[in-house]
Design an enzyme around this catalytic site. Structure first.
Site, PDB file in Angstrom:
ATOM      1  N   GLY A   1       6.528   3.861   4.339  1.00  0.00           N
ATOM      2  CA  GLY A   1       6.649   4.987   5.264  1.00  0.00           C
ATOM      3  C   GLY A   1       8.039   5.032   5.851  1.00  0.00           C
ATOM      4  O   GLY A   1       8.888   4.218   5.515  1.00  0.00           O
ATOM      5  N   GLY A   2       8.239   5.987   6.723  1.00  0.00           N
ATOM      6  CA  GLY A   2       9.541   6.151   7.357  1.00  0.00           C
ATOM      7  C   GLY A   2       9.936   4.946   8.186  1.00  0.00           C
ATOM      8  O   GLY A   2      11.113   4.663   8.357  1.00  0.00           O
ATOM      9  N   PHE A   3       8.961   4.207   8.667  1.00  0.00           N
ATOM     10  CA  PHE A   3       9.282   3.139   9.598  1.00  0.00           C
ATOM     11  C   PHE A   3       9.187   1.754   8.972  1.00  0.00           C
ATOM     12  O   PHE A   3       9.469   0.767   9.618  1.00  0.00           O
ATOM     13  CB  PHE A   3       8.354   3.208  10.803  1.00  0.00           C
ATOM     14  CG  PHE A   3       8.318   4.564  11.413  1.00  0.00           C
ATOM     15  CD1 PHE A   3       9.463   5.089  11.982  1.00  0.00           C
ATOM     16  CD2 PHE A   3       7.177   5.334  11.389  1.00  0.00           C
ATOM     17  CE1 PHE A   3       9.465   6.344  12.542  1.00  0.00           C
ATOM     18  CE2 PHE A   3       7.169   6.580  11.960  1.00  0.00           C
ATOM     19  CZ  PHE A   3       8.299   7.094  12.531  1.00  0.00           C
ATOM     20  N   GLY A   4       8.712   1.696   7.753  1.00  0.00           N
ATOM     21  CA  GLY A   4       8.604   0.383   7.140  1.00  0.00           C
ATOM     22  C   GLY A   4       7.541   0.383   6.059  1.00  0.00           C
ATOM     23  O   GLY A   4       6.912   1.397   5.770  1.00  0.00           O
TER      24      GLY A   4
ATOM     25  N   VAL B   1       3.998  -0.810   4.200  1.00  0.00           N
ATOM     26  CA  VAL B   1       2.630  -1.105   4.603  1.00  0.00           C
ATOM     27  C   VAL B   1       1.983  -2.019   3.557  1.00  0.00           C
ATOM     28  O   VAL B   1       2.068  -1.755   2.362  1.00  0.00           O
ATOM     29  CB  VAL B   1       1.806   0.195   4.719  1.00  0.00           C
ATOM     30  CG1 VAL B   1       0.432  -0.094   5.285  1.00  0.00           C
ATOM     31  CG2 VAL B   1       2.537   1.213   5.579  1.00  0.00           C
TER      32      VAL B   1
ATOM     33  N   LEU C   1       0.830  -1.204   0.000  1.00  0.00           N
ATOM     34  CA  LEU C   1       0.000   0.000   0.000  1.00  0.00           C
ATOM     35  C   LEU C   1       0.860   1.247   0.000  1.00  0.00           C
ATOM     36  O   LEU C   1       0.476   2.283  -0.509  1.00  0.00           O
ATOM     37  CB  LEU C   1      -0.902   0.018   1.242  1.00  0.00           C
ATOM     38  CG  LEU C   1      -1.992  -1.038   1.301  1.00  0.00           C
ATOM     39  CD1 LEU C   1      -2.711  -0.975   2.639  1.00  0.00           C
ATOM     40  CD2 LEU C   1      -2.988  -0.841   0.157  1.00  0.00           C
TER      41      LEU C   1
ATOM     42  N   ASP D   1       4.149  14.456  13.625  1.00  0.00           N
ATOM     43  CA  ASP D   1       4.358  14.344  12.186  1.00  0.00           C
ATOM     44  C   ASP D   1       3.039  14.545  11.445  1.00  0.00           C
ATOM     45  O   ASP D   1       2.629  13.702  10.650  1.00  0.00           O
ATOM     46  CB  ASP D   1       5.014  12.995  11.858  1.00  0.00           C
ATOM     47  CG  ASP D   1       5.762  13.029  10.531  1.00  0.00           C
ATOM     48  OD1 ASP D   1       5.943  14.136   9.967  1.00  0.00           O
ATOM     49  OD2 ASP D   1       6.152  11.952  10.035  1.00  0.00           O
TER      50      ASP D   1
ATOM     51  N   LYS E   1       1.586  -2.665   8.848  1.00  0.00           N
ATOM     52  CA  LYS E   1       2.858  -1.940   8.713  1.00  0.00           C
ATOM     53  C   LYS E   1       3.957  -2.782   9.344  1.00  0.00           C
ATOM     54  O   LYS E   1       3.961  -3.021  10.545  1.00  0.00           O
ATOM     55  CB  LYS E   1       2.738  -0.587   9.411  1.00  0.00           C
ATOM     56  CG  LYS E   1       4.032   0.182   9.414  1.00  0.00           C
ATOM     57  CD  LYS E   1       3.868   1.563  10.010  1.00  0.00           C
ATOM     58  CE  LYS E   1       3.189   2.499   9.040  1.00  0.00           C
ATOM     59  NZ  LYS E   1       3.177   3.876   9.505  1.00  0.00           N
TER      60      LYS E   1
END
Ligand SMILES: *[C@@H]1O[C@H](CO)[C@@H](O)[C@H](O)[C@H]1NC(C)=O
Ligand SMILES: *[C@@H]1O[C@H](CO)[C@@H](O)[C@H](O)[C@H]1NC(C)=O
Ligand SMILES: *[C@@H]1O[C@H](CO)[C@@H](O)[C@H](O)[C@H]1NC(C)=O
Ligand SMILES: *[C@@H]1O[C@H](CO)[C@@H](O)[C@H](O)[C@H]1NC(C)=O
Ligand SMILES: *[C@@H]1O[C@H](CO)[C@@H](O)[C@H](O)[C@H]1NC(C)=O
Ligand SMILES: *[C@@H]1O[C@H](CO)[C@@H](O)[C@H](O)[C@H]1NC(C)=O
Ligand SMILES: *[C@@H]1O[C@H](CO)[C@@H](O)[C@H](O)[C@H]1NC(C)=O
Ligand SMILES: *[C@@H]1O[C@H](CO)[C@@H](O)[C@H](O)[C@H]1NC(C)=O
Ligand SMILES: *[C@@H]1O[C@H](CO)[C@@H](O)[C@H](O)[C@H]1NC(C)=O
Ligand SMILES: *[C@@H]1O[C@H](CO)[C@@H](O)[C@H](O)[C@H]1NC(C)=O
Length: 884
Positions: free
Chosen positions: A587-590, A592, A584, A702, A605
Site C-alpha cells: 500500500g501507500g504506507f508500507g 502488508v 498480501l 481514500d 501492515k
C-alpha cells in the site's frame, strides 16, 4: 539563520512603502481602543486605516487610563489609552459572535507608566475559562502583542485579564478578525502565534490592509541569508490569503550551497504547527531548477523534492502537531541533487498549540446568568465575570456547579441572598434546569411566586424569605410538589412551609411518602429498562448508534489499558508473520504481510520509515483507531511501536479487495448483482459510521475499490480509514494545490478548497458505485470520456442503462435497481459538494436497491415454485423500468 524570537514585537509606526491593494472591507473587524472616552468615540488610525471604537460596551468594570506623553510619539493611537482592573480577580470582555467561526484574536499591552508607579505589571490573559498566556512586559514604554487563532465553541467569546499578584492588570487594545474556516486547522486546541515572518528589508512590519485578515507580519533578516524580490504580481489565491508584500519577497541562503535553516524553542511540552508559504519569484532560465527537501528536527522528512510554483503561493504545513522532547524545533531546506538554485521561502508562520482543557459552562445557562446579572443590575458583583462555573477557582460567588466528565459544567445552586434585588422573580431562572437550591432571601423582590418553579424537576429548596413586597400565595402546581415532599419552599423567616404537615393527618403523610417512594422506584426501573432497551435496540442497527452512547463507551474504556493489551513487540510481529513470509499487498504506507495471532489470521501492515512520523502522533492515532468498531470497518486488532518498527495489525479479510474481485482475479466467478448491492450497502454503512457515529467524526479520505475488503463470513469492510490522517500522501505534511488521495476518486472541489470533507468521501464513494455497476476502469484515456462519471453520463444520453452495466452480468440484474443506483452515484459525483447526498441518505437508497433486488429474486423463485403465469405478470409490471 538563527533563532526566531518568541513574542511578536510591537509596531513602531511603520506602514509598508509597498503600494497597497485597494482598501479592504473591515466591517467584520472588531477593533477596540481600550479606555477610549467618551464611549461613543471612534477614530481611524492614520498609519493603518483601521477604525477603532471604545471598549466600554464590551466590559463591565475597570478604570480608564492614559499612558505618559513621552511614550506616545512612536506608538499607534490605540495604545495611548488603556483600561486597568484594580478590582476583582478576573475581568472579562464579552463578544456576541457565532459558534464554530474562527478568529484571530490580538491583545496589545503598553504600560507607559499610566499610573505613575513606574512598576511594570504582570498578570495572565485567559480565553474563556482557559489560560492563554502570562503577560510580561520588557519595559515601561515597550509593548507586547499577543495573537491567537481560536475557533469559537459558543455563540459568545470572553477574553479575560486575571490578577496573579499584587500588580493591576490592564489592556491597551483588543482586536478580533474573522479568518477563513478551512485554514489553520488543528487536530486539537487553538493556536498561539509564536512568530509570523517575511523576508524583506522594507517595511519592518505588515498588517492591514495589505493583509486582509490583519495578521501582523514581522520582518526577519539575518546575515546567513539574503532577500530577493519581484515586481510582478504573485497569485496569492490560496485560502491563506498571503499578502502581496509577503509573497513578492523571499529569503535565500547567502552561500548558495548552504541550506536555509530556522529554529525556535518552546517549552518542552508544547506542540507546534508551522505554515510555510513559497512562490518562485525569479525568472528561471532554461535548465534552471529550484528544488529542495524540507526536513525538521534533525532530518525528519516533511516534504521531498519541493518545487515552488512560478509566481503562485503554495502553502506547506503539518496537519499533525509537531513536538520535540527538548522543546527545540528546527527546519532545514536543502537543495536536491538536480537543483541548480538554492532553496527559498517567502513567508513563515509558527504557532504553538493551546489545549483547551477547561470546558465552558452550558451555553444556555451562561446566557441565563448574564440576563439575571443585567435584570438585577448585579454588575457590582466583582466575581461575576467570565464563565460562571469554569475554571472552578474563578466560579461566580453564590454559584455551585457540577462538573461532569467531558461535558460542560452545570449550575446546581444559586444564592442571591442579601443582594438588594428588586422587581419580580425573573423567568431566566427557569433556564437553570439543573438547579437544586435557590436562595433569594432578604431582598426587595415583589410580585408573585412564579409557577415555573414547579417544572424545575431537580429543585429541592427555594428560600424566598425576607422579601417584604412578595405575594406569598403559592401557585397550585407548586403546592402539589410541596405536598409530594419533593420541594421545600421557605417564604418567611419564621414559618417553614414544608407541606402544611401540622394540618395534614398522619395517614395522608404516610400515603404521600409512600407515593414518593413508589414514584422513585418506578422511575429507577424505567431508567434501567430504557437503558437495556436502548442497547439491544441498537445492536442490530450498527449504522445509527446514538452518538451519546459511543461517547459513553469510549469513556468507559481506559485507553491506557487498551494500549497495553493490544501492543505487540517486534519479535512477536516476526513470529506472527513467520519472518514476513507471505506478502498480501503493498500500500501507500508500507507492505502488508499475512500473520497468525492467537489462532486468528491477521494482516500486518509495516509502516515504511519514510512515512513514519513522531511516536506520540502515531500512538494518538492508534488509540483513536482502536476505539472505532463497526461491523463494516476493518478492525485494528493491535499495533507495534517497537523502536523504529511501527506496524498496524488488522483483522484478515480472506477474499481480498473489491477491485480484484471485480476484475475476476480471484477465481473466475463473476460477482452477482445481488452480491454487488450487498457490498455497496455494507461499505456505505461503514463510511456512514465514520461520518456520523464516531466522535470526533472522521473523513476517510481514500475511499476506493481497493480499500473495500471482502470476506465470506463477515461481508464487506472498509479499510485504511483514519490512516491517511496521520500518514498523508507526501510524508508528514500537506501542500495546497498538490494532489492528495487517489486520482479519479478525488473530490474535484479539493483543487479549489484544498480541504477534504465528508462530502469528498461521498464523491469517492459515488465513483466506487459506478465501478460496481459498470466494471469499467475509473480513468481510461482511450474512452470517449476518460473519467468514469463523465463516461456514464455520456453513454446514458446516447443509450440506456444496458449500455453501461457490466456485460459480464449477462443481463442478470434488476433494471429498476440499476437505474436507481446509477442516479444515486451520479448524485454523489456532483462537482458541487453541496449538491451531493449525505452518506446516511446513500445508505437509505442502497437499502432500497437491495430490497428491489431481493424482491426480484423472490419473484423469480416464486415463479419457479408456483409456476404461476399470473404472478410473473404482476411481478414484471410492478418492477419494469419506467420511461426514461
Ligand atoms: C488610507 O485610505 C486612504 C483612502 O482610502 C488612502 O488614500 C490611504 O493611502 C490609506 N492609508 C494607508 C496607510 O493605507
Ligand atoms: C450581547 O447580547 C446580549 C444579549 O443578547 C446583549 O444584552 C448585549 O448587549 C450584547 N453585547 C454586545 C456587545 O453587543
Ligand atoms: C465559518 O463558519 C461559521 C459557522 O459555521 C460561519 O458562521 C461563518 O460565516 C464561517 N466563516 C467563513 C469566513 O466562512
Ligand atoms: C524596551 O526593552 C528593552 C529591553 O528589552 C530596552 O532596552 C528598551 O530601552 C525598551 N524600550 C523602551 C522604549 O522602554
Ligand atoms: C485534545 O488534547 C487533550 C489534551 O492533550 C486530550 O486530553 C484530548 O483527548 C484531546 N482530544 C482529542 C479529540 O484528541
Ligand atoms: C552578522 O552581522 C552582525 C552585524 O550586522 C555582525 O556583528 C556579525 O558579526 C555578523 N555575523 C556573522 C556570522 O557574519
Ligand atoms: C559556502 O559553503 C561551502 C560549503 O559549506 C564552503 O565550502 C564555501 O567556502 C562557502 N563559501 C563562502 C563564500 O563562504
Ligand atoms: C531528499 O529527500 C529524498 C527522499 O526523502 C532523499 O532520497 C534525498 O536524498 C534527499 N535529498 C537531499 C539532498 O537531502
Ligand atoms: C534528477 O532528475 C532525473 C530526471 O527527472 C531523475 O530521473 C533523477 O532521479 C533525479 N535525481 C535526483 C537526485 O533527484
Ligand atoms: C396574591 O396573588 C393571588 C393570586 O394571583 C391573588 O389572588 C391575591 O390577591 C394576591 N394578593 C395580594 C395581597 O396582592
Amino acid at each position: 539563520m538563527k533563532s526566531i524570537h518568541g513574542v511578536l514585537l510591537l509596531l513602531i509606526t511603520a506602514k509598508g512603502i509597498f503600494e497597497s491593494v485597494q482598501a479592504q472591507d473591515q466591517s467584520e473587524f472588531i477593533s477596540l481602543a481600550c479606555g477610549l472616552v467618551p464611549k461613543s468615540t471612534t477614530y481611524t488610525e492614520k498609519t493603518t486605516n483601521i477604525t477603532y471604537q471604545s471598549d466600554a460596551n464590551y466590559i463591565d468594570g475597570g478604570l480608564v487610563g492614559r499612558i505618559s506623553d513621552e511614550y506616545t510619539t512612536l506608538l499607534q493611537k490605540q495604545t495611548w489609552t488603556l483600561r486597568s482592573f484594580p478590582k476583582g480577580k478576573r475581568n472579562c470582555y464579552n463578544f456576541n459572535l457565532t459558534a464554530k467561526s474562527q478568529y484571530l484574536i490580538r491583545g496589545t499591552f503598553v504600560y507607559g507608566n499610566y499610573d505613575e508607579l513606574k512598576q511594570i505589571p504582570e498578570f495572565d490573559l485567559h480565553i474563556g475559562p482557559n489560560k492563554w498566556t502570562s503577560i510580561k512586559l520588557d519595559g515601561i514604554g515597550n509593548g507586547t502583542i499577543h495573537e491567537m487563532i481560536h475557533v469559537l465553541t459558543q455563540d459568545r467569546l470572553q477574553v479575560c485579564l486575571v490578577k496573579t499578584g499584587e500588580t493591576t492588570p490592564f489592556i491597551s487594545s483588543l482586536e478580533l478578525r474573522p479568518l477563513n474556516n478551512n485554514t489553520y486547522l488543528t487536530q486539537n486546541g487553538s493556536l498561539i502565534a509564536v512568530s509570523r515572518a517575511f523576508f524583506s528589508p522594507n517595511p519592518v512590519f505588515i498588517r492591514y490592509d495589505e493583509d486582509l485578515h490583519d495578521r501582523t507580519w514581522i520582518r526577519h533578516l539575518d546575515n546567513e541569508s539574503v532577500p530577493i524580490s519581484t515586481d510582478l504580481l504573485v497569485d496569492t489565491g490560496n485560502p491563506y490569503d498571503v499578502p502581496q508584500a509577503v509573497a513578492k519577497t523571499a529569503s535565500v541562503p547567502r552561500n548558495a550551497s548552504q541550506p536555509l535553516t530556522f529554529d525556535w524553542t518552546l517549552d518542552n511540552t508544547s506542540q507546534s504547527y508551522v505554515y510555510m508559504h513559497f512562490a518562485e519569484i525569479q525568472t528561471l532560465k532554461d535548465g534552471e531548477i529550484r528544488e529542495f527537501n524540507i526536513t525538521y528536527n534533525g532530518g525528519k522528512n516533511m516534504y521531498s523534492y519541493f518545487r515552488p510554483e512560478k509566481l503562485e503561493i503554495k502553502t506547506v504545513y503539518n496537519i499533525i502537531a509537531l513536538s520535540s522532547p527538548d522543546g527545540n524545533f528546527s527546519f532545514s531546506f536543502t537543495m536536491t541533487g538536480n537543483s541548480t538554485l538554492p532553496p527559498l521561502i517567502n513567508g513563515l508562520e509558527i504557532y504553538k498549540v493551546l489545549h483547551l482543557l477547561e470546558l465552558e459552562t452550558d451555553q444556555d445557562e451562561v446566557f441565563a446568568m448574564v440576563n439575571i446579572k443585567t435584570t438585577y443590575d448585579l454588575s457590582k458583583k466583582v466575581s461575576w465575570q467570565g464563565d460562571p462555573c469554569a475554571p472552578q477557582s474563578y466560579r461566580w460567588e453564590g454559584l455551585n456547579c457540577s462538573y461532569p466528565d467531558s461535558e460542560p459544567p452545570r449550575i446546581i445552586s444559586l444564592n442571591l441572598a442579601e443582594n438588594k434585588l428588586t422587581g419580580s422573580i425573573t423567568p431566566e431562572i427557569s433556564k437553570l434546569t439543573q438547579l437544586i437550591e435557590l436562595d433569594l432571601s432578604k431582598n426587595d423582590l415583589s410580585g408573585e411566586i412564579p409557577a415555573f418553579f414547579a417544572d424545575m424537576k431537580l429543585l429541592k429548596l427555594i428560600n424566598l424569605s425576607g422579601n417584604q413586597g412578595l405575594n406569598t400565595t403559592i401557585p397550585d402546581s407548586l403546592q402539589q410538589r410541596i405536598n409530594a415532599k419533593s420541594l421545600t419552599v421557605i417564604v418567611s423567616q419564621t414559618v417553614t412551609l414544608k407541606d402544611n404537615s401540622k394540618k395534614v393527618p398522619m395517614v395522608a403523610i404516610i400515603a404521600s411518602v409512600v407515593g414518593v417512594f413508589a414514584l422513585l422506584v418506578i422511575l429507577a426501573i424505567f431508567i434501567v429498562l430504557r437503558r437495556k432497551h436502548g442497547k439491544s435496540a441498537n445492536a442490530p442497527r450498527p449504522t445509527s448508534v446514538p452518538i451519546s452512547m459511543v461517547h459513553n463507551e469510549a469513556r468507559s474504556f481506559n485507553p491506557a489499558i487498551i494500549t497495553k493489551e493490544r501492543r505487540i513487540t517486534y519479535p512477536e510481529v516476526l513470529k506472527m508473520t513467520n519472518n514476513f513470509e507471505r506478502v498480501l499487498g503493498k500500500g501507500g504506507f508500507g507492505t502488508v504481510y499475512h500473520g497468525n495471532l492467537d489462532d486468528a489470521q491477521v494482516a500486518a501492515k509495516m509502516l515504511s520509515h519514510s512515512s513514519a512520523q513522531g511516536y506520540k502522533e502515531f500512538k494518538a492515532e492508534v488509540e483513536l483507531l482502536l476505539r472505532v468498531h463497526h461491523r463494516h470497518l476493518v478492525g485494528l486488532v493491535g499495533y507495534c511501536d517497537d523502536g523504529d518498527n511501527l506496524a498496524l495489525i488488522y483483522e484478515y479479510m480472506e477474499d481480498g479487495d473489491l477491485r480484484e474481485n471485480m476484475l475476476g482475479k480471484r477465481g473466475g466467478h463473476v460477482l452477482t448483482w445481488g452480491k454487488r448491492m450487498q457490498i455497496a450497502v455494507e461499505a456505505a454503512q461503514g463510511l456512514e459510521y465514520l461520518h456520523n457515529g464516531c466522535r470526533p467524526p472522521m473523513v476517510h479520505r481514500d475511499v476506493k475499490t481497493t480499500n473495500i475488503l471482502l470476506s465470506e463470513q463477515s461481508g464487506a469492510k472498509l479499510a485504511d480509514f483514519g490512516l491517511s490522517r496521520s500518514f498523508p500522501i507526501d510524508g508528514e505534511c500537506h501542500v495546497s494545490t498538490v494532489v492528495a488521495g487517489t486520482p479519479g476518486y478525488l473530490d474535484p472541489e479539493y483543487y479549489r478548497t484544498n480541504w477534504l470533507s465528508e462530502k469528498s468521501d461521498v464523491y469517492s464513494f459515488g465513483v466506487v458505485l459506478l465501478e460496481i455497476v459498470t466494471n469499467q476502469p475509473v480513468i481510461d484515456k482511450t474512452r470517449e470520456r476518460p473519467h468514469i462519471s463523465e463516461w456514464v453520463g455520456f453513454m446514458l444520453t446516447k443509450g440506456d442503462i444496458k449500455s453501461i452495466v457490466d456485460p459480464k452480468l449477462m443481463g442478470e440484474y434488476d433494471t429498476n435497481g440499476a437505474w436507481k443506483i446509477v442516479e444515486l452515484a451520479l448524485g454523489c459525483v456532483n462537482p458541487s459538494s453541496n449538491r451531493r447526498p449525505t452518506m446516511a441518505h446513500v445508505v437509505m437508497e442502497l437499502n432500497e436497491c437491495v430490497a428491489l433486488e431481493n424482491a426480484r429474486r423472490q419473484g423469480s423463485e416464486d415463479m419457479y415454485t408456483r409456476g404461476s403465469v399470473e404472478f410473473s405478470h404482476t411481478s414484471a409490471s410492478e418492477f419494469s423500468p419506467g420511461a426514461r
